[in-house]
Design a protein around this motif. Structure first.
Motif, PDB file in Angstrom:
ATOM      1  N   PRO A  82       0.832  -1.204   0.000  1.00  0.00           N
ATOM      2  CA  PRO A  82       0.000   0.000   0.000  1.00  0.00           C
ATOM      3  C   PRO A  82       0.868   1.257   0.000  1.00  0.00           C
ATOM      4  O   PRO A  82       2.042   1.223   0.366  1.00  0.00           O
ATOM      5  CB  PRO A  82      -0.793  -0.120   1.306  1.00  0.00           C
ATOM      6  N   LYS A  83       0.280   2.341  -0.392  1.00  0.00           N
ATOM      7  CA  LYS A  83       0.990   3.619  -0.408  1.00  0.00           C
ATOM      8  C   LYS A  83       1.497   3.945   0.994  1.00  0.00           C
ATOM      9  O   LYS A  83       0.800   3.741   1.990  1.00  0.00           O
ATOM     10  CB  LYS A  83       0.049   4.725  -0.890  1.00  0.00           C
ATOM     11  N   GLY A  84       2.730   4.434   1.075  1.00  0.00           N
ATOM     12  CA  GLY A  84       3.315   4.778   2.354  1.00  0.00           C
ATOM     13  C   GLY A  84       4.120   3.672   2.986  1.00  0.00           C
ATOM     14  O   GLY A  84       4.673   3.849   4.068  1.00  0.00           O
ATOM     15  N   HIS A  85       4.191   2.513   2.318  1.00  0.00           N
ATOM     16  CA  HIS A  85       4.978   1.391   2.828  1.00  0.00           C
ATOM     17  C   HIS A  85       6.216   1.190   1.949  1.00  0.00           C
ATOM     18  O   HIS A  85       6.167   1.399   0.741  1.00  0.00           O
ATOM     19  CB  HIS A  85       4.152   0.104   2.845  1.00  0.00           C
ATOM     20  N   SER A  86       7.299   0.779   2.583  1.00  0.00           N
ATOM     21  CA  SER A  86       8.572   0.590   1.893  1.00  0.00           C
ATOM     22  C   SER A  86       8.864  -0.890   1.681  1.00  0.00           C
ATOM     23  O   SER A  86       8.787  -1.682   2.634  1.00  0.00           O
ATOM     24  CB  SER A  86       9.709   1.224   2.709  1.00  0.00           C
ATOM     25  N   ALA A  87       9.201  -1.267   0.442  1.00  0.00           N
ATOM     26  CA  ALA A  87       9.571  -2.657   0.160  1.00  0.00           C
ATOM     27  C   ALA A  87      10.830  -3.045   0.927  1.00  0.00           C
ATOM     28  O   ALA A  87      10.978  -4.184   1.365  1.00  0.00           O
ATOM     29  CB  ALA A  87       9.776  -2.849  -1.341  1.00  0.00           C
ATOM     30  N   LEU A  88      11.736  -2.076   1.102  1.00  0.00           N
ATOM     31  CA  LEU A  88      12.975  -2.351   1.824  1.00  0.00           C
ATOM     32  C   LEU A  88      12.690  -2.698   3.283  1.00  0.00           C
ATOM     33  O   LEU A  88      13.258  -3.642   3.839  1.00  0.00           O
ATOM     34  CB  LEU A  88      13.901  -1.138   1.745  1.00  0.00           C
ATOM     35  N   THR A  89      11.786  -1.941   3.914  1.00  0.00           N
ATOM     36  CA  THR A  89      11.429  -2.227   5.299  1.00  0.00           C
ATOM     37  C   THR A  89      10.707  -3.560   5.407  1.00  0.00           C
ATOM     38  O   THR A  89      10.950  -4.346   6.334  1.00  0.00           O
ATOM     39  CB  THR A  89      10.546  -1.101   5.870  1.00  0.00           C
ATOM     40  N   ALA A  90       9.835  -3.846   4.450  1.00  0.00           N
ATOM     41  CA  ALA A  90       9.147  -5.135   4.444  1.00  0.00           C
ATOM     42  C   ALA A  90      10.151  -6.273   4.339  1.00  0.00           C
ATOM     43  O   ALA A  90      10.006  -7.308   4.995  1.00  0.00           O
ATOM     44  CB  ALA A  90       8.148  -5.203   3.289  1.00  0.00           C
ATOM     45  N   ASP A  91      11.185  -6.082   3.531  1.00  0.00           N
ATOM     46  CA  ASP A  91      12.211  -7.111   3.393  1.00  0.00           C
ATOM     47  C   ASP A  91      13.015  -7.286   4.675  1.00  0.00           C
ATOM     48  O   ASP A  91      13.419  -8.400   5.025  1.00  0.00           O
ATOM     49  CB  ASP A  91      13.151  -6.776   2.232  1.00  0.00           C
ATOM     50  N   LEU A  92      13.261  -6.180   5.404  1.00  0.00           N
ATOM     51  CA  LEU A  92      13.975  -6.286   6.677  1.00  0.00           C
ATOM     52  C   LEU A  92      13.180  -7.130   7.667  1.00  0.00           C
ATOM     53  O   LEU A  92      13.729  -8.013   8.338  1.00  0.00           O
ATOM     54  CB  LEU A  92      14.218  -4.888   7.255  1.00  0.00           C
TER      55      LEU A  92
END
Length: 236
Positions: free
Chosen positions: A166-176
């Motif tokens: 969703p808007k406002g979410h980072s793929a990098l943070t999700a990967d962490l």
């Protein structure tokens, strides 16, 4: 990033870690994964560079590289290797969890990033993803969209891609968050995920809920003697 071009047979891995014991453990892990063989171990950037520039370096396909080395950082070594024309593939294996280092690793061509501490299963998943990428890149000629998708998805596993967030979410943070859960021995609380990923508890909780909604994370409840049950999460 350039994939290694070694001959057929096991993929050769150079393990680089300043801690001799950790390097030995990581090398043992590599040796347990089918299709991989340890080419050597190094404990400083200078040793790694000397190995790669030596006669045995030509057969190295992949470097498992720690960031915290005594003579220079792993990322600095990657930059030097590229400047010298070495295109060996890199997977960062390090306790460095800050977003700036992760982003820099991506920009310098690291194929994956494994956060310490991790389990054998966590490293095996990275190596198997790398092997899948090598297979996807076999052959010559042009690639259709299906093959391109396989190539770019080979290392991603079940991570949430930018298009799915969703808007406002980072793929990098999700990967962490994903890497913390995949490397854990069992289910973790939001606080434990926050501590291991250097995120705030609120951010960790937000991404855990997102990944749970998409079916990537499984939620379980741990009941204590009193009070509300603790929410715990593990990677599906």
């Amino acid at each position: 990033m350039t994939l290694g071009t070694g001959p057929g047979g096991p993929l050769e891995v150079l393990v680089v870690d300043d801690d001799v014991r950790v390097a030995r453990v990581n090398a043992a892990y590599v040796g347990k994964v089918a299709g991989f063989r340890v080419a050597g171990q190094a404990h400083t950037a200078a040793e790694a560079l000397a190995f790669l520039e030596g006669p045995q370096g030509a057969r190295v396909d992949l470097v498992l590289l720690d960031h915290y080395l005594p003579d220079e950082t792993g990322l600095s070594l990657v930059r030097r290797l590229r400047q010298l024309g070495h295109h060996t593939d890199i997977i960062m294996v390090t306790a460095a969890r800050d977003i700036a280092t992760v982003q820099a690793a991506m920009r310098h061509g690291a194929l994956q990033y494994l956060v310490k501490p991790f389990t054998f299963a966590g490293l095996r998943a990275k190596l198997e993803g790398y092997a899948a990428l090598r297979r996807a890149l076999e052959g010559d000629g042009e690639a259709g969209q299906d093959q391109v998708d396989r190539i770019f998805g080979a290392l991603g596993g079940a991570s949430a891609g930018p298009a799915e967030l969703p808007k406002g979410h980072s793929a990098l943070t999700a990967d962490l968050v994903r890497e913390v859960l995949r490397g854990a021995e069992g289910p973790l609380s939001a606080q434990e995920v926050a501590e291991r990923s250097s995120l705030s508890r609120q951010t960790a909780q937000r991404y855990l809920k997102l990944l749970e909604r998409t079916g990537r994370v499984r939620l379980s409840l741990k009941y204590g003697e009193t009070g509300r049950p603790e929410h715990r999460y593990d990677w599906v």
